[in-house]
Design a protein around this motif. Sequence first.
Motif, mmCIF file in Angstrom:
data_model
loop_
_atom_site.group_PDB
_atom_site.id
_atom_site.type_symbol
_atom_site.label_atom_id
_atom_site.label_comp_id
_atom_site.label_asym_id
_atom_site.label_seq_id
_atom_site.Cartn_x
_atom_site.Cartn_y
_atom_site.Cartn_z
ATOM 1 N N ARG A 137 0.917 -1.273 -0.011
ATOM 2 C CA ARG A 137 0.056 0.069 0.101
ATOM 3 C C ARG A 137 0.877 1.254 -0.002
ATOM 4 O O ARG A 137 1.700 1.621 1.087
ATOM 5 N N HIS A 138 1.059 1.925 -1.143
ATOM 6 C CA HIS A 138 1.712 3.098 -1.374
ATOM 7 C C HIS A 138 1.133 4.250 -0.456
ATOM 8 O O HIS A 138 0.026 4.601 -0.302
ATOM 9 N N SER A 206 -2.442 7.054 6.096
ATOM 10 C CA SER A 206 -1.795 5.778 5.590
ATOM 11 C C SER A 206 -0.776 5.210 6.618
ATOM 12 O O SER A 206 -0.061 5.793 7.231
#
Length: 316
Positions: A137-138, A206
């Motif tokens: 997951r960037h 994130s």
Amino acid sequence: MASLVTVIIPAYNCAATVAETLESALAQDHPATEIIVVNDGSTDGTLDVLRRFGDRIRVIDQKNAGPPAARNAALQAARGDYIAFLDADDVWVQGKLAAQARHLDRHADVGTVFTHWHVWMPEADGSFKRRPDIEARHVDDSVDAVNSGWLYTRLLFDCELLTTTVMLRGSMVKRLGGFDLQLWNGDDYDYWLRCSREGKITKLASTGALYRILPNSVSRRPREVNYEHEVIASAVKRWGLTGPDGSEADPVRLQRRLHDLQVAHAYTHLLRGDAAVAFNGYRDALARRPNELKLWMNTARAAMKLGLRGAGKGVG
């Protein structure tokens, strides 16, 4: 031109993990980085591992002086517009540096940006399996708005920032100076509180790092000094309960937090540390809350341990 990011990695006896850590830093897609690793007196071959990376990293080799001194040595050598910290047993997710640098580029009122992290637990055999599901997951630019802003009063109740996820504005670091050398533990918590007085703090939503849990790490051993308590008490003495944005911390809740930290520190020593530290901690807690039965019980347990220790020494 992209802003230069200096990556700071203190390294002490981490030959088993530091290569994995460095590869994750070197793989970042931010176009302008320098990586400074401070070998803090390692005795396990860490320096040999670092030398294998050649001129892709800068190595500072010093006698063992602890994490604050190691980070300060790297800060003195840093040339970056922004400073990012990475511990020598953790791993970054791709895109972390680029997303954080973009955020600081675009928000002049933000001095600190950190990310969410994954708690990386060992397998039954003690090994650590990589997490491609997470690492794929960037990291993007989405902000966790609920956990961002002027965070001073919130940080009095919980550190919230994990060092290995933090990036700071270099100009702010120059104003603040280095980490407190008197804090063997808690130096990072103290620094984030200082940062929270200088500018807003943003949390990116994130997951930016895998945070490795090492059960036998030095940081998990009971220490005589209750560093977390000291950091918070010192911050309140210096700045009070009011944040730069005018927010107020609840004084009753804060006193409860300080009390709970003292009791937890005493209990840790009661179980597996120094009975004298436990006894003194419980005694001080009782002076403030004499009606708590559990405090009396654990004070007695600590006194018994002290008595047994004294008797054992007498026999010896």
